[in-house]
Design an enzyme around this catalytic site. Structure first.
Site, PDB file in Angstrom:
ATOM      1  CG  ASP A  39      28.203  58.936  26.141  1.00 21.08           C
ATOM      2  OD1 ASP A  39      28.393  59.521  27.239  1.00 21.08           O
ATOM      3  OD2 ASP A  39      27.987  57.721  26.021  1.00 21.08           O
ATOM      4  CE1 TYR A  42      35.300  63.612  27.801  1.00 19.19           C
ATOM      5  CE2 TYR A  42      35.700  62.256  25.849  1.00 19.19           C
ATOM      6  CZ  TYR A  42      36.145  62.819  27.042  1.00 19.19           C
ATOM      7  OH  TYR A  42      37.429  62.593  27.450  1.00 19.19           O
ATOM      8  CG  ASP A  43      31.931  60.802  21.429  1.00 16.89           C
ATOM      9  OD1 ASP A  43      32.725  60.606  22.377  1.00 16.89           O
ATOM     10  OD2 ASP A  43      31.036  60.000  21.109  1.00 16.89           O
ATOM     11  CG  LEU A  89      50.015  44.608  52.779  1.00 24.79           C
ATOM     12  CD1 LEU A  89      48.519  44.800  52.620  1.00 24.79           C
ATOM     13  CD2 LEU A  89      50.567  45.558  53.829  1.00 24.79           C
ATOM     14  CE  LYS A 121      45.930  41.488  50.164  1.00 25.92           C
ATOM     15  NZ  LYS A 121      45.975  41.082  48.789  1.00 25.92           N
ATOM     16  CD  GLU A 179      45.803  45.942  44.168  1.00 25.50           C
ATOM     17  OE1 GLU A 179      46.703  46.649  44.682  1.00 25.50           O
ATOM     18  OE2 GLU A 179      45.883  44.702  44.080  1.00 25.50           O
ATOM     19  CB  CYS A 422      42.017  15.359  12.429  1.00 25.13           C
ATOM     20  SG  CYS A 422      43.404  16.436  12.802  1.00 25.13           S
ATOM     21  CB  CYS A 437      44.741  20.536  15.650  1.00 23.89           C
ATOM     22  SG  CYS A 437      44.402  19.710  14.097  1.00 23.89           S
ATOM     23  CB  CYS A 442      41.132  19.296  12.307  1.00 20.58           C
ATOM     24  SG  CYS A 442      40.607  18.689  13.916  1.00 20.58           S
TER      25      CYS A 442
HETATM   26  S1  IVH Z   1      48.616  48.757  51.126  1.00 23.41           S
HETATM   27  C1  IVH Z   1      53.133  48.681  52.226  1.00 23.41           C
HETATM   28  N1  IVH Z   1      46.026  48.728  50.647  1.00 23.41           N
HETATM   29  O1  IVH Z   1      47.582  43.794  48.419  1.00 23.41           O
HETATM   30  C2  IVH Z   1      51.709  48.278  52.024  1.00 23.41           C
HETATM   31  N2  IVH Z   1      47.382  47.107  49.543  1.00 23.41           N
HETATM   32  O2  IVH Z   1      49.141  41.634  49.692  1.00 23.41           O
HETATM   33  C3  IVH Z   1      51.230  48.495  50.648  1.00 23.41           C
HETATM   34  N3  IVH Z   1      46.160  45.659  48.000  1.00 23.41           N
HETATM   35  O3  IVH Z   1      50.704  44.543  46.987  1.00 23.41           O
HETATM   36  C4  IVH Z   1      49.923  47.905  50.354  1.00 23.41           C
HETATM   37  N4  IVH Z   1      44.177  46.561  48.323  1.00 23.41           N
HETATM   38  O4  IVH Z   1      48.569  45.045  45.614  1.00 23.41           O
HETATM   39  C5  IVH Z   1      47.215  48.148  50.384  1.00 23.41           C
HETATM   40  N5  IVH Z   1      43.732  48.857  50.285  1.00 23.41           N
HETATM   41  C6  IVH Z   1      44.917  48.281  50.031  1.00 23.41           C
HETATM   42  C7  IVH Z   1      45.050  47.210  49.122  1.00 23.41           C
HETATM   43  C8  IVH Z   1      46.308  46.643  48.912  1.00 23.41           C
HETATM   44  C9  IVH Z   1      44.866  45.637  47.663  1.00 23.41           C
HETATM   45  C10 IVH Z   1      47.182  44.725  47.459  1.00 23.41           C
HETATM   46  C11 IVH Z   1      48.436  45.400  46.973  1.00 23.41           C
HETATM   47  C12 IVH Z   1      49.552  44.747  47.762  1.00 23.41           C
HETATM   48  C13 IVH Z   1      48.919  43.464  48.178  1.00 23.41           C
HETATM   49  C14 IVH Z   1      49.582  42.915  49.412  1.00 23.41           C
END
Ligand code: IVH
Length: 679
Positions: A39, A42-43, A89, A121, A179, A422, A437, A442
């Site tokens: 670190d 890097y700094d 989705l 997801k 994401e 109060c 508040c 108080c």
């Molecule tokens: S694909 C056209 N892959 O889930 C399809 N989405 O409920 C585009 N999400 O809006 C999405 N992990 O924010 C995809 N591995 C993943 C994901 C993912 C999370 C979220 C994303 C999307 C939402 C849909």
């Protein structure tokens, strides 16, 4: 002032070299999770680059590591149209739903081969990143899918997002989606400091991530440690883009995204059919609880990108992908009453008092209702049956009301117009969700201020806890923290259940607080937005109270890590005549209002310098905070979640998933005595 900088023979070359070294180090640290540079090195290189770029501004490039954090907060976000709409989705909740989905798309393409990619997801916020000729030029939120908000500066502050792609012949334009997420450890940390500062808590990591992305000040984004997983790649159809080395399958796309510099979630699987998909789903329905971030299901995508294009979209969703969600842990229970708590800053928080229920492994009998806007949205009546869940699987909250079950005569809950402590009128600024508040005398606010003053990270006064503070305030002995320093033995002895010894100890502890450094005093004052780390930063920069009190909001905001909102709040605090009077009294007690503060991150030759620890379970003698403080004093770092970067996991009784994770990663696990030995 600044030291003499030796002339650089070829500044242009040096700037390029520095940029490259820092980019590589940052990639190793944030994307590969395998640091390759100390670190401190890097700094030092970073500062050298900053200095050189300061001398030769023409050498600054948009992908320079110094460009990650903006100098000035934005005043608002601009709406931008997506080149390609961001669809959401369709959801599936059972294997039957998955079967139906498969039958549906197979009707359109009967002869197609059904190979699927399963991805977790991630429960965060979708963002779209545009790279032109390999350089990040735009980041946007999903918005309504057609247009989102331009959050480029904030996106740059996410360290795992590359500013330049690792791609030799980058196409004119490339869009990457993925994401943005807030790891659980950072989420808890943010909420802890929000609660210390009397601010409303984020309900879950998703809201916290979305809220953070919409911060106008990118320095706040940089501090909050968002992360990003890329999941799709869109190459625009322009002549010259038809490069055969681009992926033709989703599976390859993920690998490709990783190769060009993105973090891609490692937990993914290529599945031949739905039974393999089911196996992946079953496995992650439990394993997901060991991940350091939230997932709410998995996304199943058809692997062939050609087939994806052929299947296309319905008016809302892609036909080639579906989200198979895990059932949320939600249970119904009755709201018997709503109580209103008044916090240290005067914020009124409504709390639902529930008939106790089992939820995600614990008994829950209270749930936050956040604020009056939320209550109005829920249309909560006392006696209602509510669906409760653990937001972010941590904080219980009321999700919705089952209005059909409402008992006859139930009364809609209204936030009080007067403070429950109060009885003075409360205020709710139009642009805020919080009701407050504002009576400085108080008792709830006074008690909160006293408890905060005595708390471990502030003046650390042993014995000042909730009970004693209540006694002191009720007996009218103390109305402000300054009164603590006028307390006498006789007064204390007059309190119920206060013996000579305890009273003497308390007075000694109060006297000892006068030796605590000025950063702690500043934190103890309880200025809005000034948590202990901000106090530390300010005290490092301003050698005395006077210097801070006399500075402008601009000067305060120029401290690295302090945003405009914090600066404004600090400045305003010093303008109040009540606060000035308080300070005058406190200064007369001999408390430390000045003095050099060593930067928090000094490493030196300390025993645990550079080592990262995670503490899990209950330790035999030390409280978690105590262990943490000891480690930090010895130069070590304590984080909330176990990763490859963790050096030691200190294990106590009833250690849970963190221990499992440490064992899985082969990290050294030690006991409290072993920790003490290291120290
Ligand atoms: S694909 C056209 N892959 O889930 C399809 N989405 O409920 C585009 N999400 O809006 C999405 N992990 O924010 C995809 N591995 C993943 C994901 C993912 C999370 C979220 C994303 C999307 C939402 C849909």
């Amino acid at each position: 002032m600044g030291q003499e900088i030796p002339p650089t023979p070829n500044p242009q070359q040096r700037v390029q070299d520095l940029q490259k070294m820092l980019q590589e180090a940052s990639y190793a640290y944030y994307v590969l999770d395998a640091p390759n540079m100390e670190d401190s090195v890097y700094d030092r290189l970073y500062r050298e680059l900053q200095d050189l770029e300061g001398q030769y501004p023409e050498l600054i490039t948009p992908d320079s590591p110094t460009q990650r954090v903006g100098e000035k907060p934005a005043s608002q976000f601009v709406s931008v149209r997506h080149h390609i709409p961001l669809y959401s989705l369709e959801n599936a909740f059972s294997s039957d739903d998955m079967q139906t989905w498969q039958e549906r798309w197979q009707k359109v393409m009967p002869d197609a081969n059904a190979e699927y990619v399963c991805e977790l997801k991630i429960d965060g916020s979708a963002i779209a990143l545009t790279y032109e000729h390999g350089i990040l030029v735009r980041g946007a939120t999903r918005g309504d899918g057609i247009a989102g908000e331009d959050i480029t500066q904030n996106v740059k502050a996410i360290r795992s997002i590359p500013l330049r792609l690792q791609l030799d012949n980058p196409p004119p334009r490339l869009e990457i989606r993925g994401e943005a997420l807030l790891p659980l450890g950072s989420f808890e940390q943010i909420n802890r400091s929000r609660s210390q500062q009397g601010e409303p808590l984020f309900a879950n990591p998703r809201n916290a991530a979305a809220g953070t992305l919409r911060q106008l000040d990118s320095r706040i984004v940089a501090r909050r440690k968002l992360d990003f997983f890329a999941y799709t790649l869109h190459i625009e159809d322009v002549p010259g883009n038809l490069n055969l080395s681009f992926p033709t399958q989703q599976w390859q796309s993920l690998e490709f995204l990783h190769q060009i510099g993105f973090k891609v979630n490692p937990h993914r699987q290529l599945c031949r059919d739905l039974s393999a998909v089911q196996a992946f789903y079953d496995r992650w329905s439990t394993e997901r609880h060991n991940l350091p971030y939230m997932t709410d299901g998995m996304v199943v995508k058809i692997n062939s990108l050609t087939l994806q294009t052929e299947l296309g979209f319905t008016h809302k969703f892609p036909r080639w992908a579906i989200a198979w969600k895990y059932p949320a842990e939600e249970v119904p229970t009755v709201v018997n009453a709503v109580t209103v708590q008044v916090g240290r800053t005067g914020a009124l928080t409504p709390v639902a008092e529930l008939s106790p229920v089992q939820l995600a492994g614990t008994t829950v009998s209270r749930a936050t209702l956040h604020n009056s806007d939320r209550i109005a949205e829920l249309d909560l009546h006392v006696g209602d049956t509510a669906i409760v869940r653990k937001a972010g699987e941590i904080i219980p909250e009321v999700v919705r009301i089952l209005a059909d079950l409402r008992p006859a005569g139930a009364v809609r809950f209204q936030m009080p117009t007067h403070c429950p402590e109060c009885n003075s009128p409360v205020v709710k600024p139009v642009d805020e969700a919080v009701t407050r508040c504002v009576n400085p005398t108080c008792p709830a606010i006074v008690r909160g201020a006293l408890e905060h003053w005595g708390s471990r990270d502030a003046l650390d006064i042993n014995g000042i806890g909730e009970k004693l503070v209540r006694q002191l305030v009720e007996a009218n002995l103390v109305q402000s923290v300054a009164d603590l320093y006028d307390l006498t033995l006789e007064q204390l002895l007059g309190l119920e259940r206060m013996g000579q010894k305890s009273a003497e100890k308390l007075l000694a502890a109060i006297a000892l607080s006068k030796e605590k450094n000025w950063a702690r005093v500043l934190y103890g004052l309880g200025i809005r937005h000034v948590g202990s780390s901000n106090a530390q930063l300010l005290a490092e920069h301003f050698p005395s109270l006077q210097a801070l009190a006399e500075s402008t909001p601009e000067a305060i905001a120029s401290v690295y890590g302090i945003g405009a909102e914090i600066a404004q709040s600090v400045h305003q605090w010093f303008q109040s005549s009540d606060n000035q009077a308080l300070l005058q009294r406190l200064q007369a007690t001999g408390l430390q209002f000045q003095g050099a503060i060593a930067p928090a991150a000094t490493k030196g030759n300390l025993a645990l310098a550079g080592k990262t620890f995670v503490i899990t379970g209950t330790l035999p003698t030390l409280k978690r905070d105590e262990a943490k403080a000891l480690i930090q004093q010895a130069g070590g770092k304590v984080t909330d979640s176990v990763s490859k970067k963790t050096d030691y996991v200190v294990v106590g009784e009833e250690a849970g998933s963190k221990l499992q994770k440490a064992q899985a990663l082969g990290i050294t696990c030690i006991s409290e005595p072993e920790l003490l030995q290291l120290l």
